[in-house]
Scaffold this motif. Structure first.
Motif, short mmCIF file in Angstrom:
data_model
loop_
_atom_site.label_atom_id
_atom_site.label_comp_id
_atom_site.label_asym_id
_atom_site.label_seq_id
_atom_site.Cartn_x
_atom_site.Cartn_y
_atom_site.Cartn_z
N SER A 144 -17.83 -95.10 40.47
CA SER A 144 -17.87 -96.29 39.62
C SER A 144 -17.94 -95.94 38.13
O SER A 144 -17.29 -96.56 37.31
CB SER A 144 -19.07 -97.16 39.98
OG SER A 144 -19.05 -97.48 41.34
N GLU A 159 -9.23 -99.36 37.67
CA GLU A 159 -9.48 -100.69 38.23
C GLU A 159 -10.97 -100.93 38.47
O GLU A 159 -11.49 -102.00 38.20
CB GLU A 159 -8.70 -100.87 39.53
CG GLU A 159 -8.78 -102.27 40.06
CD GLU A 159 -7.90 -102.48 41.28
OE1 GLU A 159 -8.06 -103.52 41.93
OE2 GLU A 159 -7.06 -101.61 41.58
N HIS A 160 -11.66 -99.92 38.96
CA HIS A 160 -13.10 -100.05 39.22
C HIS A 160 -13.83 -98.81 38.71
O HIS A 160 -14.73 -98.30 39.39
CB HIS A 160 -13.35 -100.22 40.73
CG HIS A 160 -12.70 -101.42 41.31
ND1 HIS A 160 -13.17 -102.70 41.08
CD2 HIS A 160 -11.60 -101.56 42.07
CE1 HIS A 160 -12.40 -103.57 41.70
NE2 HIS A 160 -11.43 -102.91 42.31
N ARG A 213 -16.10 -93.73 46.69
CA ARG A 213 -15.56 -94.14 45.39
C ARG A 213 -16.50 -93.71 44.29
O ARG A 213 -17.65 -93.39 44.54
CB ARG A 213 -15.34 -95.65 45.34
CG ARG A 213 -16.60 -96.47 45.45
CD ARG A 213 -16.29 -97.97 45.48
NE ARG A 213 -17.45 -98.73 45.87
CZ ARG A 213 -18.41 -99.11 45.04
NH1 ARG A 213 -18.34 -98.82 43.76
NH2 ARG A 213 -19.45 -99.79 45.49
N LYS A 220 -13.31 -99.18 30.18
CA LYS A 220 -12.74 -99.35 31.51
C LYS A 220 -11.65 -98.30 31.63
O LYS A 220 -10.70 -98.27 30.85
CB LYS A 220 -12.17 -100.76 31.68
CG LYS A 220 -11.63 -100.99 33.07
CD LYS A 220 -11.19 -102.42 33.26
CE LYS A 220 -10.68 -102.59 34.69
NZ LYS A 220 -10.20 -103.94 34.92
#
Length: 141
Positions: free
Chosen positions: A6, A45-46, A4, A42
């Protein structure tokens, strides 16, 4: 290590111009805004997009090797949407926000529909409709 991302951090020349473009022009809401230093959004979602004043970036990361002003940075940031009409609407918003250049969307050989715009530092945003499985994977529920 988890598979992932970030944060995506980009060094920018003029944080105030960047703020005007993203906040006033595109209508994004910052999660963190430190005048003269960094603005963070943002972006999923992450996922956070961090736009960092180039001098502050250099202090921590090292001096960025930026291409010449006429060159395109070897990275794109993609914003995928569910329809072709939504792609056209975002490109229109970017144009009103002062994006330069803005390349209108076209049908791509692989079945998608994409266009591009440049932010104040020339980073290219791909605005895309991708009807394939990988395109659907990144759309919000």
């Amino acid at each position: 290590m988890d598979q992932r991302i970030s944060f995506v951090t980009l060094a920018v020349a003029d944080i105030d111009a960047t703020r005007r473009f993203y906040v006033d022009g595109l209508g994004w809401r910052p999660e963190l805004d430190v005048p003269g230093e960094v603005i963070m959004f943002k972006a999923g979602e992450h996922l956070v997009l961090s736009l960092w004043d180039r001098a502050h970036f250099a202090e921590e990361v090292g001096e960025p090797t930026m291409p010449s002003p006429s060159a395109i940075a070897p990275i794109t940031i993609a914003h995928n949407l569910a329809t072709k009409e939504a792609v056209d609407a975002v490109l229109s918003t970017a144009r009103r926000a002062g994006a330069d250049p803005v390349h209108d969307a076209v049908e791509r050989d692989w079945g998608g529909y994409t266009g591009y715009f440049g932010d104040p530092d020339g980073y290219r945003w791909e605005i895309a409709y991708n009807p394939g499985d990988i395109g659907q994977l990144v759309l919000p529920d």
